[in-house]
Design a protein around this motif. Sequence first.
Motif, mmCIF file in Angstrom:
data_model
loop_
_atom_site.group_PDB
_atom_site.id
_atom_site.type_symbol
_atom_site.label_atom_id
_atom_site.label_comp_id
_atom_site.label_asym_id
_atom_site.label_seq_id
_atom_site.Cartn_x
_atom_site.Cartn_y
_atom_site.Cartn_z
ATOM 1 N N ALA A 173 0.821 -1.221 0.000
ATOM 2 C CA ALA A 173 0.000 0.000 0.000
ATOM 3 C C ALA A 173 0.853 1.268 0.000
ATOM 4 N N GLY A 174 2.201 1.089 -0.053
ATOM 5 C CA GLY A 174 3.078 2.268 -0.073
ATOM 6 C C GLY A 174 3.253 2.916 1.294
ATOM 7 N N VAL A 175 3.024 2.112 2.343
ATOM 8 C CA VAL A 175 3.238 2.633 3.708
ATOM 9 C C VAL A 175 4.542 2.039 4.248
ATOM 10 N N TYR A 176 5.501 2.878 4.574
ATOM 11 C CA TYR A 176 6.802 2.392 5.050
ATOM 12 C C TYR A 176 6.786 2.179 6.556
ATOM 13 N N ILE A 177 7.147 0.975 6.942
ATOM 14 C CA ILE A 177 7.367 0.678 8.359
ATOM 15 C C ILE A 177 8.867 0.413 8.519
ATOM 16 N N PRO A 178 9.590 1.202 9.330
ATOM 17 C CA PRO A 178 11.034 1.002 9.476
ATOM 18 C C PRO A 178 11.370 -0.420 9.941
ATOM 19 N N ARG A 179 12.517 -0.923 9.531
ATOM 20 C CA ARG A 179 12.900 -2.311 9.830
ATOM 21 C C ARG A 179 14.405 -2.465 9.740
ATOM 22 N N LEU A 180 14.955 -3.462 10.384
ATOM 23 C CA LEU A 180 16.376 -3.765 10.240
ATOM 24 C C LEU A 180 16.654 -5.253 10.016
ATOM 25 N N CYS A 181 16.052 -6.121 10.857
ATOM 26 C CA CYS A 181 16.395 -7.544 10.717
ATOM 27 C C CYS A 181 15.624 -8.206 9.577
ATOM 28 N N PHE A 182 14.586 -7.556 9.094
ATOM 29 C CA PHE A 182 13.796 -8.118 8.002
ATOM 30 C C PHE A 182 14.548 -8.007 6.677
ATOM 31 N N LEU A 183 14.580 -9.101 5.943
ATOM 32 C CA LEU A 183 15.148 -9.074 4.591
ATOM 33 C C LEU A 183 14.271 -9.949 3.715
ATOM 34 N N LYS A 184 13.797 -9.375 2.629
ATOM 35 C CA LYS A 184 12.884 -10.109 1.739
ATOM 36 C C LYS A 184 13.498 -11.452 1.342
ATOM 37 N N GLY A 185 12.729 -12.500 1.405
ATOM 38 C CA GLY A 185 13.231 -13.826 1.030
ATOM 39 C C GLY A 185 13.594 -14.673 2.230
ATOM 40 N N LEU A 186 13.812 -14.046 3.385
ATOM 41 C CA LEU A 186 14.133 -14.799 4.601
ATOM 42 C C LEU A 186 12.883 -14.886 5.475
ATOM 43 N N THR A 187 12.864 -15.875 6.352
ATOM 44 C CA THR A 187 11.731 -15.990 7.271
ATOM 45 C C THR A 187 11.825 -14.894 8.327
ATOM 46 N N PRO A 188 10.820 -14.041 8.419
ATOM 47 C CA PRO A 188 10.910 -12.966 9.411
ATOM 48 C C PRO A 188 10.857 -13.502 10.835
ATOM 49 N N HIS A 189 11.628 -12.862 11.719
ATOM 50 C CA HIS A 189 11.655 -13.364 13.098
ATOM 51 C C HIS A 189 11.461 -12.266 14.132
ATOM 52 N N GLY A 190 11.313 -11.034 13.695
ATOM 53 C CA GLY A 190 10.924 -9.961 14.603
ATOM 54 C C GLY A 190 11.893 -9.663 15.724
ATOM 55 N N CYS A 239 21.361 -8.870 13.880
ATOM 56 C CA CYS A 239 20.076 -8.975 13.184
ATOM 57 C C CYS A 239 19.799 -10.388 12.697
ATOM 58 N N ALA A 240 20.873 -11.182 12.627
ATOM 59 C CA ALA A 240 20.770 -12.585 12.200
ATOM 60 C C ALA A 240 20.545 -12.767 10.697
ATOM 61 N N ARG A 241 20.583 -11.690 9.933
ATOM 62 C CA ARG A 241 20.396 -11.842 8.482
ATOM 63 C C ARG A 241 21.490 -12.711 7.864
ATOM 64 N N CYS A 242 22.708 -12.596 8.405
ATOM 65 C CA CYS A 242 23.805 -13.400 7.844
ATOM 66 C C CYS A 242 23.626 -14.877 8.175
ATOM 67 N N ILE A 243 23.151 -15.136 9.397
ATOM 68 C CA ILE A 243 22.936 -16.537 9.800
ATOM 69 C C ILE A 243 21.908 -17.180 8.874
ATOM 70 N N GLN A 244 20.788 -16.467 8.695
ATOM 71 C CA GLN A 244 19.707 -17.019 7.861
ATOM 72 C C GLN A 244 20.113 -17.151 6.400
ATOM 73 N N THR A 245 20.787 -16.118 5.877
ATOM 74 C CA THR A 245 21.137 -16.148 4.449
ATOM 75 C C THR A 245 22.128 -17.260 4.165
ATOM 76 N N SER A 246 23.130 -17.366 5.028
ATOM 77 C CA SER A 246 24.131 -18.407 4.813
ATOM 78 C C SER A 246 23.478 -19.789 4.879
ATOM 79 N N ARG A 247 22.611 -19.972 5.857
ATOM 80 C CA ARG A 247 21.980 -21.285 6.053
ATOM 81 C C ARG A 247 20.885 -21.564 5.015
ATOM 82 N N ASP A 248 19.981 -20.594 4.855
ATOM 83 C CA ASP A 248 18.773 -20.877 4.060
ATOM 84 C C ASP A 248 18.933 -20.553 2.577
#
Lengths: 234, 478
Positions: free
Chosen positions: A30-47, A151-160
């Motif tokens: 809908a074009g509404v930006y919610i700020p984020r850091l650990c979220f990366l498209k393609g990975l399972t979000p974990h909040g 943020c764990a993005r590296c853990i998830q990306t490397s693994r998944d």
Amino acid sequence: MSEQIITITIDGQEVKGTPGQTIMEVADSAGVYIPRLCFLKGLTPHGSCRVCVVNVNGRPQTSCTQPIANGMVVENDTEEIKQLRKDIIDMLFVEGNHYCQFCEKSGNCELQAVAYRLGITAPKYPYQFPNKEIDATHPDIFLDLNRCILCARCIQTSRDVDGKTVFEFVNRGPEKKISVNADAKLSDTNLDVTDKVVDSCPVGSILKKRVGFAVPIGKRIYDKEAIGSEIEKG
Amino acid sequence: MSENMKRIVIEPVTRVEGHGKVSILLDEQNKVKQARLHIVEFRGFEKFIQGRPYWEVPVLVQRLCGICPVSHHLAAAKAMDRIVGGENLTPTAEKMRRLCHYGQVLQSHVLHFFHLCSPDLLFGFDADPAIRNIIGVINKFPELAVQGVMMRKYGQEIIKATAGKKIHGTGAIPGGVNKNLSIEERDSLLKDLDQMMEWGKGAVKVAKDYTMENFDMVAPFGTFDSNHMSLIREDGAMDLYDGKLRAIDPEGNKIFDHVDVQKYTDYLLEEVKDWSYMKFPFIKSIGPEKGWYRVGPLSRINTCDFIDTPEAEKERKEFMALTDGKPNQITLAYHWTRMIEALHAIEKINELLHDSDLQGTDLVVTGKRREETVAMLEAPRGTLIHHYRVNKDDQVEMANLIVSTTNNNTAMNASVTKVAEDHLSGVEITEGLLNHIEVAIRAYDPCLSCATHAMGQMPLIISLFDHEGKLIDKKTKE
């Protein structure tokens, strides 16, 4: 049978989605930006970073993990939520050694960009100046934990995505940190510079060697437009 | 402190970049026994860059300074060129860096002359401090003050066009640069060039006229014979960006010439003294007693055979004619030579802005990797030396930074002593007389922050102690 449509409101604006979608997903559409850091498209979000927290029917929830439900009333752009986010970002800055002045990620850094977007000019908490590790042993990749925000993005990306499990968390609480393949050095792992994990880091912790500062000021991702503008433009 | 002596402390020295103090020891007859410039900052850059990746260094070390960060940025980049084997830069890369440097020399020189020094020169060394400041200059000489601001702005715009930001940019990277100069950037800079040239010539005239009209006072003020050192181009021309080392003695004889900067440790040594954080470099073959030297605009004009731009060369010739071609030792002539260099920088900017190489797209070269590297550059304040060792994992293992002001350390102390002896001995000490000491230090345009590798601004505190160490007078100015 046509797919069920779910309607919620974000800051009073009606937004539609489908079952299983998260608040963040429908907000993005809908074009509404919610700020984020650990979220990366393609990975399972974990909040885990909590930056995307919104008020859902009066309760704080992480928008990257919370599925939508009919009639949800979501508050995103309020002073209260904004202050919560600022406090989180403030704490991330003082818990590490974030010297944007000479960090090659400056201008491309999501932490810096979110801080600017939220109007943070200097952290309000005292700097911790922790001792953090640097691992320069890999021929093509430089690992600098001074800037890691866990943020764990590296853990998830490397693994998944890469299928390699190069990174993992060790320890708990304030001692929690990213570790490399059971405490080996980065050069002992099967990490390759072409792996997706190298581009997954939102800050300047995982860096390609020898290319720092190659993009001039003015041409970096967040030089001209604030983070989230791409979502707001649709 | 021995009996029957007084100590005067000027702390901090004002209208210089950084923080230092002067202590003057007087005997019972108020005769100067000893005068010293102490550098009381400690910053530790050489230590905390250890472990950082080499490509970060040009951006990191420039944080030493907010006035001439470009010097450190470029010196470190030149050093890292050699680490990546990319020292033979593409024409676009070298010219972009030169343009950035000349922009910086211009802004730094005019900042010093118009903002930091002009109050002394325009109002007199012992004028009322309430008007002897930049606000006084703006009120009484508004045109001059505006010229200073506009010339500095122009230099800063050049830095922005070449490094991305006016202060602490990122233009130079190991083996080259990260951008060229767009046609729009070039045209925007060309627009004001004629005005800069006119003001540049005017600034030389102001400095020259001041020196000649006050010659009897200026000539001996903090003046002494010394060696001089700078980089020079292969053909002996002044070169602010690159070259080889030349040192001359007070008579103009060459002590060494065309020395490869990689071999500087064969020619220069540094001495440590317990009363200053700043080291004292000297020429190895002569020793610490007589081997110290001066650097900066006066030295560069003294050491070079010529300047390769016509207007500045004309001015250099006129300047050197004063001493029949021998080295000019007048400490306050730093101002005159500084303005000759500012004019030279404008001429060079003119040359470069008309060179289409600046629009080239071949920006970076690399070659055979090295582990150790030295780079030198003529910063606004003098010869700047960066020396690094980088390990196989790309981390800096060792750094030694000998900055311009460090090179002038002994010379500044000599000037302080000379002025103290000439002006303070046997008389009642006034604020105006103490400012004489600061005038001598300011001539060198020292950057004390850089030289010790503090930050902040502190009031000037002058304390006068009797022979028992009891405070008998104290003056403070903000």
